[in-house]
Design a protein around this motif. Structure first.
Motif, mmCIF file in Angstrom:
data_model
loop_
_atom_site.group_PDB
_atom_site.id
_atom_site.type_symbol
_atom_site.label_atom_id
_atom_site.label_comp_id
_atom_site.label_asym_id
_atom_site.label_seq_id
_atom_site.Cartn_x
_atom_site.Cartn_y
_atom_site.Cartn_z
ATOM 1 N N ILE A 1 40.502 41.727 53.477
ATOM 2 C CA ILE A 1 39.305 41.111 52.885
ATOM 3 C C ILE A 1 38.083 41.982 53.137
ATOM 4 O O ILE A 1 37.217 42.125 52.256
ATOM 5 C CB ILE A 1 39.114 39.689 53.457
ATOM 6 C CG1 ILE A 1 40.246 38.775 52.975
ATOM 7 C CG2 ILE A 1 37.765 39.113 53.037
ATOM 8 C CD1 ILE A 1 40.272 37.421 53.633
ATOM 9 N N THR B 1 43.567 43.234 46.136
ATOM 10 C CA THR B 1 43.599 41.784 45.883
ATOM 11 C C THR B 1 45.028 41.306 45.669
ATOM 12 O O THR B 1 45.421 40.243 46.166
ATOM 13 C CB THR B 1 42.738 41.437 44.657
ATOM 14 O OG1 THR B 1 41.416 41.954 44.835
ATOM 15 C CG2 THR B 1 42.650 39.924 44.470
ATOM 16 N N ALA C 1 46.931 38.672 48.058
ATOM 17 C CA ALA C 1 47.550 37.445 47.544
ATOM 18 C C ALA C 1 49.023 37.372 47.902
ATOM 19 O O ALA C 1 49.540 36.310 48.269
ATOM 20 C CB ALA C 1 47.375 37.378 46.026
ATOM 21 N N TRP D 1 49.066 36.761 51.798
ATOM 22 C CA TRP D 1 48.411 35.528 52.229
ATOM 23 C C TRP D 1 49.100 34.298 51.661
ATOM 24 O O TRP D 1 49.359 33.320 52.378
ATOM 25 C CB TRP D 1 46.952 35.596 51.815
ATOM 26 C CG TRP D 1 46.099 34.438 52.225
ATOM 27 C CD1 TRP D 1 46.401 33.464 53.135
ATOM 28 C CD2 TRP D 1 44.791 34.135 51.740
ATOM 29 N NE1 TRP D 1 45.364 32.566 53.245
ATOM 30 C CE2 TRP D 1 44.361 32.966 52.402
ATOM 31 C CE3 TRP D 1 43.949 34.741 50.822
ATOM 32 C CZ2 TRP D 1 43.119 32.389 52.152
ATOM 33 C CZ3 TRP D 1 42.708 34.178 50.578
ATOM 34 C CH2 TRP D 1 42.314 33.014 51.246
ATOM 35 N N PRO E 1 47.898 31.814 49.556
ATOM 36 C CA PRO E 1 47.069 30.656 49.920
ATOM 37 C C PRO E 1 47.549 29.342 49.312
ATOM 38 O O PRO E 1 47.319 28.274 49.893
ATOM 39 C CB PRO E 1 45.685 31.041 49.378
ATOM 40 C CG PRO E 1 45.953 32.047 48.312
ATOM 41 C CD PRO E 1 47.161 32.789 48.752
ATOM 42 N N ASN F 1 48.831 32.681 42.795
ATOM 43 C CA ASN F 1 48.139 32.988 44.050
ATOM 44 C C ASN F 1 47.097 34.090 43.846
ATOM 45 O O ASN F 1 46.002 34.036 44.405
ATOM 46 C CB ASN F 1 49.143 33.406 45.120
ATOM 47 C CG ASN F 1 49.867 32.237 45.753
ATOM 48 O OD1 ASN F 1 49.326 31.544 46.602
ATOM 49 N ND2 ASN F 1 51.103 31.999 45.345
ATOM 50 N N VAL G 1 43.066 33.804 44.512
ATOM 51 C CA VAL G 1 42.327 34.708 45.405
ATOM 52 C C VAL G 1 41.161 35.345 44.649
ATOM 53 O O VAL G 1 40.048 35.470 45.180
ATOM 54 C CB VAL G 1 43.267 35.785 45.982
ATOM 55 C CG1 VAL G 1 42.475 36.836 46.752
ATOM 56 C CG2 VAL G 1 44.299 35.156 46.900
ATOM 57 N N LEU H 1 37.346 34.833 45.958
ATOM 58 C CA LEU H 1 36.546 36.000 46.323
ATOM 59 C C LEU H 1 35.438 36.256 45.313
ATOM 60 O O LEU H 1 34.316 36.624 45.689
ATOM 61 C CB LEU H 1 37.442 37.235 46.444
ATOM 62 C CG LEU H 1 38.456 37.229 47.594
ATOM 63 C CD1 LEU H 1 39.306 38.488 47.557
ATOM 64 C CD2 LEU H 1 37.748 37.127 48.937
#
Length: 427
Positions: free
Chosen positions: A81, A299, A303, A306, A308, A318, A322, A326
């Protein structure tokens, strides 16, 4: 002890104060392997030979590894990030790589300091590095942006080395002051004792190590790397064509046998060189194509790592989530940067109206702090449950054994329970 309703003999290993629990556990496992062959054997009535075995029923290895794994994942996500934020806000690929190179060098220096200062790599110690990452990156951003500004404004006859020296010297005192302030503010943490000291001292050590390492890297190593990095020029010539053609071939091979993400990223970077060099019209997109590719690639990696929305959701979903998160956050910061002058003028014009906001926040924060009345100790969910039933004072050994066996058999019947071990008395 009682194990799933059967009577067994148990033992407890106590680690010495200040020792490394994971190392103690591994040493115990090694010793158990050494002893296993010499444990008593017995021939049963059916002629089968049975040997005494040692079975661990409460092993903290999984807890330690999962905890460190969670922190490792958090650090990885934080670094990814950070790379994205730097690239999108600075929007200069070389500067972004220069700033990002500070993190691995400084973190490795922290590990060296931890070894020689005997600071164990536990979750609290490693979290100190996580907390310091933002400040570490700030040092690189201040230095790199000043170098970029000086390079843009420097006369054509000035050497790049001299330009970088002037830019670094200009902000060096501000960087040292900023780091010194943060380090000095952590001095009271080193004086903590008892449980609080054991909990927070490792964090104070690692954060201090991280800031000192970042200071050394930003003032000594980064200017040297910048001199080499900003001096690289790949012109439109046979060497540039050959190099990027080879990279495209390597990218295709990587897509098939190594990593689809890595291969496509390599192909995209090499293709962007041809687009930038041979495009008839230059515009914002062609000039910043490498930055756009870097942002999309990181990115996608973020993704994929992560997840999410959960692993059951497609990677594309995903990825879009992201991008949305962001984009919203960084878009808000970009708007703040764009309208900052107007906001600042308003705040300076209506000072008391604006100051009412921070005063209100401070009041409620102080009130909440006074009313908490709780000791701050982090909780850990290790997936183990401790059930402590109490027997009547007149209950005998046989009755207690029977009750423990019944409880263990009932607990074992619960599908989610892996193993149930009960004890009478205390270790």
């Amino acid at each position: 002890l009682d194990k799933d309703g059967a009577e067994v003999v148990g033992g407890v290993v106590v680690a010495r104060y200040g020792s490394n629990p994971l190392q103690v556990i591994n040493n115990v496992k090694t010793k158990i392997e050494e002893l296993s062959s010499g444990l008593p054997k017995k021939v049963l009535a059916n002629g089968v030979e049975s040997q005494l075995t040692i079975v661990p029923f409460y092993d903290r290895t999984q807890l330690i590894n999962e905890t460190l794994g969670t922190l490792e994942e958090a650090l990885t996500l934080e670094i990814l990030i950070t790379l994205l934020v730097v690239m999108m806000m600075v929007f200069n690929l070389r500067a972004s790589i220069l700033i990002s190179s500070l993190l691995p060098i400084a973190v490795l220096m922290v590990f060296i300091a931890m070894r020689y200062f005997h600071v164990d790599a536990n979750i609290v110690a490693l979290s100190g590095i996580a907390i310091a990452i933002g400040t570490m990156v700030d040092l690189g951003i201040v230095l790199s942006e000043n170098i970029i500004k000086h390079i843009a404004e420097a006369p054509a006859t000035q050497k790049l080395k001299e330009t970088i020296y002037n830019a670094s010297a200009e902000v060096s005192s501000a960087i040292v002051t900023a780091v010194a302030t943060t380090i000095v503010s952590f001095v009271p943490v080193f004086t903590m004792e008892a449980t609080e000291g054991k909990l927070f001292k490792p964090l104070a050590f690692t954060k201090t190590f991280a800031l000192l390492a970042a200071l050394i890297v930003s003032l000594i190593i980064l200017p040297t790397i910048a001199n080499w990095f900003f001096g690289i020029k790949i012109n439109k010539n046979a060497k540039g064509k050959a190099l990027n053609t080879v990279l495209i071939v390597i990218g295709l091979v990587s897509c098939i046998w190594v990593s689809l993400w890595g291969g496509l990223t390599l192909i995209a970077f090499s293709g962007s060189w041809f687009i930038q060099e041979y495009s008839p019209k230059k515009n914002w997109f062609t000039n910043n194509l490498t930055v756009v590719i870097s942002v999309l690639s990181i990115t996608w990696l973020l993704a994929n790592y992560w997840m999410p929305l959960g692993a059951e959701k497609p990677i594309v979903t995903n990825f879009l989530f992201v991008v949305l998160v962001l984009g919203s956050i960084l878009g808000s910061f970009s708007l703040l940067e764009h309208f900052y002058e107007s906001i600042l003028r308003f705040c300076l014009r209506f000072k008391w109206l604006f100051l009412a906001l921070p005063i209100t926040v401070m009041y409620f924060g102080f009130t909440i702090w006074q009313s908490t009345g709780k000791e701050f100790m982090p909780s850990l969910n290790e997936g183990s449950f401790l059930l402590m039933p109490t027997s009547m004072p007149h209950a005998g050994i046989e009755q207690n054994k029977r009750v423990v066996q019944q409880l263990d058999m009932l607990l074992t019947n619960i599908p989610e329970v892996d193993l149930a071990v009960g004890k009478m008395g205390r270790a």
